[in-house]
Scaffold this motif. Structure first.
Motif, PDB file in Angstrom:
ATOM      1  N   GLN A  26      40.332  16.783 -56.664  1.00  0.00           N
ATOM      2  CA  GLN A  26      39.898  17.919 -55.850  1.00  0.00           C
ATOM      3  C   GLN A  26      41.025  18.877 -55.487  1.00  0.00           C
ATOM      4  OE1 GLN A  26      37.474  15.104 -53.173  1.00  0.00           O
ATOM      5  NE2 GLN A  26      36.233  16.952 -53.184  1.00  0.00           N
ATOM      6  N   HIS A 127      39.265   7.568 -56.685  1.00  0.00           N
ATOM      7  CA  HIS A 127      38.383   8.561 -56.072  1.00  0.00           C
ATOM      8  C   HIS A 127      37.751   9.360 -57.217  1.00  0.00           C
ATOM      9  CE1 HIS A 127      37.607  10.836 -52.083  1.00  0.00           C
ATOM     10  NE2 HIS A 127      36.811  11.378 -52.978  1.00  0.00           N
ATOM     11  N   ASN A 171      36.834   4.724 -53.447  1.00  0.00           N
ATOM     12  CA  ASN A 171      36.170   5.648 -52.544  1.00  0.00           C
ATOM     13  C   ASN A 171      34.698   5.756 -52.923  1.00  0.00           C
ATOM     14  OD1 ASN A 171      36.103   7.946 -50.518  1.00  0.00           O
ATOM     15  ND2 ASN A 171      35.256   8.929 -52.345  1.00  0.00           N
ATOM     16  N   GLU A 172      33.824   5.421 -51.995  1.00  0.00           N
ATOM     17  CA  GLU A 172      32.381   5.654 -52.143  1.00  0.00           C
ATOM     18  C   GLU A 172      31.832   5.197 -53.489  1.00  0.00           C
ATOM     19  OE1 GLU A 172      31.398   9.720 -51.218  1.00  0.00           O
ATOM     20  OE2 GLU A 172      31.943   9.477 -49.128  1.00  0.00           O
ATOM     21  N   TYR A 297      28.918  11.769 -42.748  1.00  0.00           N
ATOM     22  CA  TYR A 297      28.664  13.207 -42.645  1.00  0.00           C
ATOM     23  C   TYR A 297      27.375  13.531 -41.902  1.00  0.00           C
ATOM     24  CZ  TYR A 297      32.546  13.851 -45.812  1.00  0.00           C
ATOM     25  OH  TYR A 297      33.804  13.842 -46.361  1.00  0.00           O
ATOM     26  N   HIS A 317      21.454  15.423 -52.561  1.00  0.00           N
ATOM     27  CA  HIS A 317      21.978  15.228 -53.915  1.00  0.00           C
ATOM     28  C   HIS A 317      21.621  16.306 -54.895  1.00  0.00           C
ATOM     29  CE1 HIS A 317      21.391  11.269 -51.916  1.00  0.00           C
ATOM     30  NE2 HIS A 317      22.645  11.554 -51.807  1.00  0.00           N
ATOM     31  N   GLU A 372      36.546   9.421 -43.754  1.00  0.00           N
ATOM     32  CA  GLU A 372      36.126  10.804 -43.957  1.00  0.00           C
ATOM     33  C   GLU A 372      35.090  11.192 -42.916  1.00  0.00           C
ATOM     34  OE1 GLU A 372      34.679  11.972 -47.856  1.00  0.00           O
ATOM     35  OE2 GLU A 372      36.284  10.838 -48.833  1.00  0.00           O
ATOM     36  N   TRP A 418      37.985  14.885 -43.250  1.00  0.00           N
ATOM     37  CA  TRP A 418      37.797  15.503 -44.559  1.00  0.00           C
ATOM     38  C   TRP A 418      37.586  16.994 -44.354  1.00  0.00           C
ATOM     39  CZ3 TRP A 418      38.714  13.782 -49.279  1.00  0.00           C
ATOM     40  CH2 TRP A 418      38.397  14.664 -50.327  1.00  0.00           C
ATOM     41  N   GLU A 425      34.869  21.010 -54.501  1.00  0.00           N
ATOM     42  CA  GLU A 425      33.825  20.173 -53.916  1.00  0.00           C
ATOM     43  C   GLU A 425      32.827  19.728 -55.005  1.00  0.00           C
ATOM     44  OE1 GLU A 425      33.393  18.433 -51.313  1.00  0.00           O
ATOM     45  OE2 GLU A 425      31.291  17.962 -51.663  1.00  0.00           O
ATOM     46  N   TRP A 426      33.341  18.975 -55.978  1.00  0.00           N
ATOM     47  CA  TRP A 426      32.538  18.327 -56.998  1.00  0.00           C
ATOM     48  C   TRP A 426      31.512  19.284 -57.631  1.00  0.00           C
ATOM     49  CZ3 TRP A 426      35.649  14.733 -58.170  1.00  0.00           C
ATOM     50  CH2 TRP A 426      36.346  14.045 -57.181  1.00  0.00           C
TER      51      TRP A 426
END
Ligand code: PNW
Length: 466
Positions: A26, A127, A171-172, A297, A317, A372, A418, A425-426
């Protein structure tokens, strides 16, 4: 300065680690430098239609060259910690074999830079930037990938273990498995429910084998951890149970209790027979961890769909026909009351308190760290300032919620916002800004936003400014 803020009287414990977080793909850019080769995110971002605006991480924040300036910002803000991730394709450009010394050297300089500035490094090994050759060999749905990860972990641990004392494996993993192989909205963009479940298991295995590999090479007794993104669910009980199984307990079960939940195996029986779980895997996976990393979040509101009318899909999503929730096909995600961030995510600080208390109930002796929390808003840079009042308010309310959990005895060790910087951002590319520091994508100039100055006050005084 302190005169600008009134004292709320809410004090955080001594030793509480205030910091901020980023991830390699990122922010780093320099996608082709010093031997780095493509990860699945390079490939995905270069595939038309996958990332908004066709954005890629080729340059990103150019952190690869500007890391010293970025660490100066962390130090000048008075933050205690910096959570960063290591790009596997810098260390092993083809995903296996010996280490690329130039890649290790970059992270070695970065870690030394943190220590020189009095910043505690929190390192994440994975990540989401899987070396592309490993995806070409099948990716996370293949068991071999977990073994490759353990070898990679050993290389990094041997190089940085004398200086990094907090290690996070993944991560996640939910995003890696279910957004990457189920919904296909993240790299590698596959939409195969069975592959997603296999990926989840092999990510769990990678975590366990990775910790064992680190223990073999890292001196002394550092903190080991994994970071999960938890679904905080409201709504109809049966729908909550199903999503809790395939979003949360698919990881906390094996990682922290040494077993997959029976109800998950039943829910997913038509998709997977789980024969990819081999004897001994659950022992390998359930390594003691010193910290559980918590990303939070927003919340989700779920109900069972009765098969008539339009099925609601107001989750996080993006637009996708494929579901990131194998075995929960009857669950719909209902719209929630606002306010919302620029991601369209509802703002719900109570959810953070609820999550921390729920984790304490489920895993009573497990120390926690928020790895985050933060928000994207439309920021305006004007005369060298970004008056990001909404982000500041978001953070203030979430820190207040975390403080309520601390008061109720939750063993919360720190909080990583975060993100340090606006970044890639992906699937949304550079269109969403999560930073407490603004990045001008023309000049790459960094400007701390009002939220960063507010956070600086909190980190320095340990008292929540009003
Ligand atoms: C996390 N979802 O990503 C990641 O760890 C960060 O890299 C990312 O920038 C941040 O949160 C903000 O999005 C997520 O769709 C991406 O549920 C998507 C989801 C959750 C987390």
């Amino acid at each position: 300065g302190s005169a600008d803020y009134r004292d709320s009287g809410l004090r955080f414990p001594e030793g509480f680690l205030f910091g901020s977080a980023t991830a390699s793909y990122q922010i780093e850019g320099a996608a082709q430098e010093d031997g780095r080769r493509p990860s699945i995110w390079d490939t995905f971002a270069r595939t038309p239609g996958k990332v908004l605006g066709g954005d890629t991480g080729d340059i990103a924040d150019d952190h690869y060259h500007r890391w010293a300036e970025d660490l100066d910002i962390v130090r000048d803000l008075g933050l205690d910690a910096y959570r960063f991730s290591i790009a596997w394709p810098r260390i092993q450009p083809t995903g296996s074999g010996e280490a690329n010394q130039a890649g290790l050297d970059f992270y070695s300089r970065l870690v030394d830079g943190m220590l020189e500035r009095g910043i505690t490094p929190i390192a994440t090994l994975y990540h989401w930037d899987l070396p592309q050759p490993l995806e070409d060999a099948g990716g996370w749905p293949e068991r071999e990938t977990a073994h490759r990860f353990a070898e990679y972990a050993a290389l990094v641990g041997a190089a940085l273990g004398d200086r990094v004392r907090t290690w996070t494996t993944l991560n996640e993993p939910w995003c890696s498995a279910f957004l990457g192989y189920g919904a296909g909205v993240h790299a590698p963009g596959r939409t195969e429910p069975l592959a997603a479940l296999r990926a989840a298991h092999h990510l769990n295995l990678a975590h366990g084998l990775g910790i064992q590999a680190l223990r073999g090479v890292v001196p002394g007794d550092p903190d080991y951890s994994v970071t999960l993104n938890f679904a905080v669910l409201r709504g109809e009980e049966e729908a909550v149970r199903q999503i809790d199984a395939v979003a949360n307990r698919v990881f906390t079960g094996p990682l922290l209790k040494g077993a997959y939940p029976e109800d998950l195996l039943a829910d997913t029986a038509s998709v997977a027979d789980w024969s990819f779980v081999q004897d001994g895997d659950l022992v390998d996976i359930a390594q003691r961890i010193d910290l559980l990393g918590v990303n939070y979040y927003n919340t989700a509101l779920v109900a069972l769909w009765d098969g008539t009318g339009v099925k609601e899909s107001a989750d996080n999503h993006g637009d996708t026909a494929a579901s990131p929730y194998p075995g929960a096909d009857r669950v719909q995600f209902l719209p929630q009351p606002g306010p919302y961030t620029e991601m369209g995510w509802n703002i719900a600080p109570d959810g953070l308190e609820e999550l921390l208390l729920s984790l304490r109930r489920q895993f009573p002796d497990q120390p926690l760290m928020i790895t985050e929390n933060g928000a994207a808003f439309d920021d305006v840079l004007e005369d060298g300032h970004v008056h990001d009042a909404e982000r500041l308010d978001y953070l203030r309310r979430h820190f207040t919620a975390a403080h309520r959990a601390l008061e109720q005895g939750v063993d919360l060790r720190g909080y990583q916002v975060w993100s340090l910087l606006d970044n890639f951002e992906w699937a949304y590319g550079y269109s969403k800004r999560f930073g407490i520091v603004h990045v001008d994508y023309e000049t790459l100039a960094r400007t701390p936003k009002d939220s960063a100055l507010w956070y600086s006050e909190l980190a320095r005084t340990h008292v929540l400014p009003e």
